[in-house]
Write an enzyme that holds these catalytic residues in place. Structure first.
Site, mmCIF file in Angstrom:
data_model
loop_
_atom_site.group_PDB
_atom_site.id
_atom_site.type_symbol
_atom_site.label_atom_id
_atom_site.label_comp_id
_atom_site.label_asym_id
_atom_site.label_seq_id
_atom_site.Cartn_x
_atom_site.Cartn_y
_atom_site.Cartn_z
ATOM 1 C CG HIS A 82 -1.759 1.257 1.295
ATOM 2 N ND1 HIS A 82 -2.901 1.407 0.535
ATOM 3 C CD2 HIS A 82 -1.610 2.411 1.984
ATOM 4 C CE1 HIS A 82 -3.436 2.591 0.780
ATOM 5 N NE2 HIS A 82 -2.675 3.229 1.653
ATOM 6 N NE ARG A 168 -10.913 9.545 10.456
ATOM 7 C CZ ARG A 168 -10.045 8.900 9.676
ATOM 8 N NH1 ARG A 168 -10.406 7.793 9.032
ATOM 9 N NH2 ARG A 168 -8.817 9.330 9.539
ATOM 10 C CB SER A 183 -8.798 4.306 7.822
ATOM 11 O OG SER A 183 -9.178 4.518 6.490
HETATM 12 N N1 URA Z 1 -6.410 7.238 3.725
HETATM 13 C C1 URA Z 1 -7.275 6.309 4.205
HETATM 14 O O1 URA Z 1 -7.543 5.307 3.551
HETATM 15 N N2 URA Z 1 -7.833 6.495 5.409
HETATM 16 C C2 URA Z 1 -7.579 7.582 6.170
HETATM 17 O O2 URA Z 1 -8.115 7.689 7.248
HETATM 18 C C3 URA Z 1 -6.688 8.553 5.650
HETATM 19 C C4 URA Z 1 -6.116 8.340 4.429
#
Ligand code: URA
Ligand code: CA
Length: 434
Positions: A82, A168, A183
């Site tokens: 990632h 958020r 997340s």
């Molecule tokens: N990228 C994400 O996938 N989640 C977050 O909370 C911030 C950036």
């Protein structure tokens, strides 16, 4: 259990139990907990943080809030990578065939999305005939046969994260390390990863601009991964300027091919080898980073990485001859050189703005319905620290429109040339391997 009590407990700085976190995630996903309570809890977490146990529990709860991908029919340790996102980041196109060529299975689910260029799938579709519309059975069969396949995103993955991230975004609670880390990790786990390698970018063109914050985020994600049984490593890498030379879909495919041939840009090559080495170690194909690196360098030298790319492309309908004849990729009508207005050293290449220029040419989507032009983009000839003479080309604009004057002005505004020597930023800031 009442959501009110959970909010109050976190507000007062206490640790939430597994049951409380699960209650919140389940209730927020099914709509029985309203947005205002979820935003109050997010703000309490923003101020009071989360313990390692809380972070791991939240990650798993969000990963299990929707569909999860079962890759158990694929032999070996499935490693996913990632990146927190940058400009001209061609690493996935290099890494996938590279690590597959040394036996690490790459079962990649990928998306399109908004941005400066398309996503990995858009880039791959620059190869004539290549497609990702394959069945799950075909996907698994291809990974078992060739160690590599890419499929389009489908299903209802991590709905809890989708909803919470959206909330958020409008309640000033994105910028919380425990919430960002859980997340990102929840999505990787839902997508079936057994092990994870993270490329956490830092600098002006990155989501995290401060290096100390990037390191903190990387450490948080590595801890979560290891606490939930996914061997996880991370690289902190520079994104103060675009990575490599190419920004654009077909242009990045060509750049990836060059890199797999052993003559790609230095920074892209180095970052790819660093990330790939971690992937090979967590994938169980080498005992150390050094041993992994040797295997990978050999795979580039002896052509096996390139061969894996050809097999991969043709297995999903793509024309593998693009590897030897990149002129078969989509070509832009106009190639326009951007001449430097002065002599000196390149001090700054504002990554985000250069990326936006590529998007304005048509390389990326501004809205989810925009059409991408796979042929267009930019190719940088100078990077930070390089010397340039007046009139010399800073970059080539690949366009399908004749008039690019406003884009030229934007590019010149975002490349600073100074008289004094400038040191090139170091690419790999640090690595976390345990
Ligand atoms: N990228 C994400 O996938 N989640 C977050 O909370 C911030 C950036
Ligand atoms: Ca690039």
């Amino acid at each position: 259990m009442r959501m009110y009590d959970i909010i109050a407990k976190k507000r007062d700085g206490h640790e939430l139990t597994t049951e409380e976190i699960n209650f919140f995630v389940t209730g927020y996903t099914d709509g029985s907990i309203p947005d205002y309570q979820a935003s109050a809890l997010s703000m309490a977490i923003y101020f009071n943080g989360m313990t390692e146990d809380e972070r791991a529990t939240l990650t798993v709860a969000m990963a299990e809030s929707g569909d999860t991908i079962d890759l158990s029919a694929i032999e070996g340790i499935k490693v996913d990578k990632h990146s927190t996102g940058g400009v001209g980041d061609t690493t996935t196109l290099v890494l996938a065939p590279l690590v597959a060529s040394v036996g690490v299975p790459v079962a990649k689910m990928s998306g399109r999305g908004l941005g400066h260029t398309g996503g990995t799938i858009d880039k791959l579709e620059a190869v004539p005939g290549f497609h990702v519309e394959i069945t799950n059975e075909e996907f698994i069969k291809l990974v078992n046969e060739n160690k590599i396949s890419v499929i389009g995103q489908s299903g209802n993955l991590t709905p809890a994260d989708k909803k919470l991230y959206g909330l958020r975004d409008v309640t000033a609670t994105v910028n919380s390390i425990p919430l960002i880390a859980s997340s990102i990790m929840s999505k990787k786990i839902a997508a079936g990863a057994d092990a994870i390698v993270l490329d956490v970018k830092t600098g002006a063109g990155a989501f995290m601009k401060e290096e100390s914050e990037s390191v903190e985020l990387a450490k948080a994600m590595v801890s979560i991964g290891n606490n939930v049984g996914r061997n996880t490593m991370a690289v902190i890498s520079d994104m103060s300027q675009p990575l490599g030379h190419a920004i654009g879909n077909a242009l990045e495919v060509e750049e990836a091919i060059e890199t797999l041939k052993g003559h790609g840009p230095e920074d892209l090559t180095e970052l790819s080898l660093t990330l790939a080495s971690q992937m090979v170690v967590v994938g169980g194909k080498a005992d150390s980073i050094e041993e992994a690196r040797k295997l990978l360098e050999k795979a580039i030298e002896d052509g096996s990485a390139l061969e894996t790319l050809k097999v991969f492309l043709s297995s999903q309908g793509g024309d593998p001859t693009v590897v030897d004849s990149p002129d078969k990729l989509p070509q832009a009508k106009f190639k326009i050189e951007l001449a430097s207005k002065s002599s000196g050293y390149v001090e700054e290449i504002v990554a985000d703005e250069i990326g936006n220029a590529a998007m304005l040419l048509g390389a990326g989507r501004q809205t989810k319905d925009s059409e991408i032009d796979l042929a267009v983009g930019l190719k940088l000839h100078k990077k930070i620290g390089d010397y340039v003479k007046t009139g010399e080309s800073l970059l080539t604009i690949y366009a399908n429109q004749e008039d690019v004057s406003s884009i030229e002005a934007k590019l010149l505004d975002n490349i600073q040339i100074v008289e004094h020597e400038v040191e090139a930023p170091s690419l790999i800031r640090s690595t976390i391997t345990e």
